[in-house]
Scaffold this active site. Structure first.
Site, short mmCIF file in Angstrom:
data_model
loop_
_atom_site.label_atom_id
_atom_site.label_comp_id
_atom_site.label_asym_id
_atom_site.label_seq_id
_atom_site.Cartn_x
_atom_site.Cartn_y
_atom_site.Cartn_z
N LYS A 1 0.89 -1.35 -0.03
CA LYS A 1 0.24 0.22 -0.15
C LYS A 1 0.92 1.15 0.20
O LYS A 1 0.11 2.28 -0.17
CB LYS A 1 -0.97 0.30 0.83
CG LYS A 1 -2.08 -0.98 1.47
CD LYS A 1 -3.16 -1.15 2.73
CE LYS A 1 -3.50 -1.48 2.24
NZ LYS A 1 -4.65 -2.28 4.15
N LYS B 1 2.07 2.82 2.26
CA LYS B 1 1.49 3.83 3.36
C LYS B 1 1.96 3.06 5.18
O LYS B 1 1.81 1.14 4.98
CB LYS B 1 0.23 4.45 3.88
CG LYS B 1 -0.58 3.19 3.49
CD LYS B 1 -1.74 4.55 3.04
CE LYS B 1 -3.40 2.85 2.40
NZ LYS B 1 -4.38 3.79 2.64
#
Length: 135
Positions: free
Chosen positions: A45, A47
Site C-alpha cells: 500500500k 503507507k
C-alpha cells in the site's frame, strides 16, 4: 475438524473486520488469521499502518472466535501458509474475487462480501478531517 484461514492487515479495527472474522469462523471449527507485517503492508500500500504488527496481532488474537494468529511476511507464501496450518478453507473479502483461485488445488476458496459502507481508508480520512477542524 475444519480449519479456516484468512489474511489481512486489520489496522484500525472496525465492524467490517469483526463481521468477516465471524463469518469465516462460522465456516469451520478453527480460525487461523494471518496478519500482514508492517513491511508487507508497506510494500502493498506504500503507507504505514496506524498500529504496529505486534499490536495488530494482539488485537486480533483477543477477538472471540479467533483460534490462532501469525505474521504474514509475503503474499507469495500464501500457499505455504495454507499447507503449514492445514487449512481446509481460505476465506477472503470479495474485493479479492478470483485473485486466490490458484489455491483451489490446496483448499476450498471462499470470497465473502465486504460490509457495506465500511472502509478503513474512509475511516482514516474522516478522522483526519475531524482532527483538522479541531486544530
Amino acid at each position: 475438524m475444519k480449519r479456516v484461514i484468512t489474511f489481512g492487515t486489520f489496522d484500525v479495527l472496525h465492524v467490517g473486520h469483526i463481521r468477516i472474522l465471524q463469518r469465516a469462523k462460522a465456516l469451520g471449527d478453527h480460525l487461523i488469521v494471518g496478519i500482514s507485517t508492517d513491511a508487507l503492508n508497506y510494500s502493498k500500500k506504500q503507507k504505514k499502518t496506524v498500529y504496529s504488527q505486534f499490536d495488530r496481532l494482539e488485537i486480533v488474537k483477543s477477538i472471540s472466535g479467533v483460534d490462532e494468529v501469525f505474521f504474514e511476511h509475503s503474499l507469495e507464501q500464501k500457499g505455504d501458509y495454507i499447507k503449514k496450518y492445514g487449512a481446509d478453507i481460505l476465506v477472503m473479502g470479495d474485493d479479492w474475487m478470483g485473485r486466490f483461485d490458484e489455491f483451489k488445488s490446496l483448499c476450498e476458496v471462499i470470497y465473502l462480501p465486504r460490509t457495506e459502507g465500511i472502509s478503513t481508508t474512509e475511516i482514516l480520512a474522516e478522522i483526519r478531517a475531524a482532527s483538522a477542524t479541531y486544530a
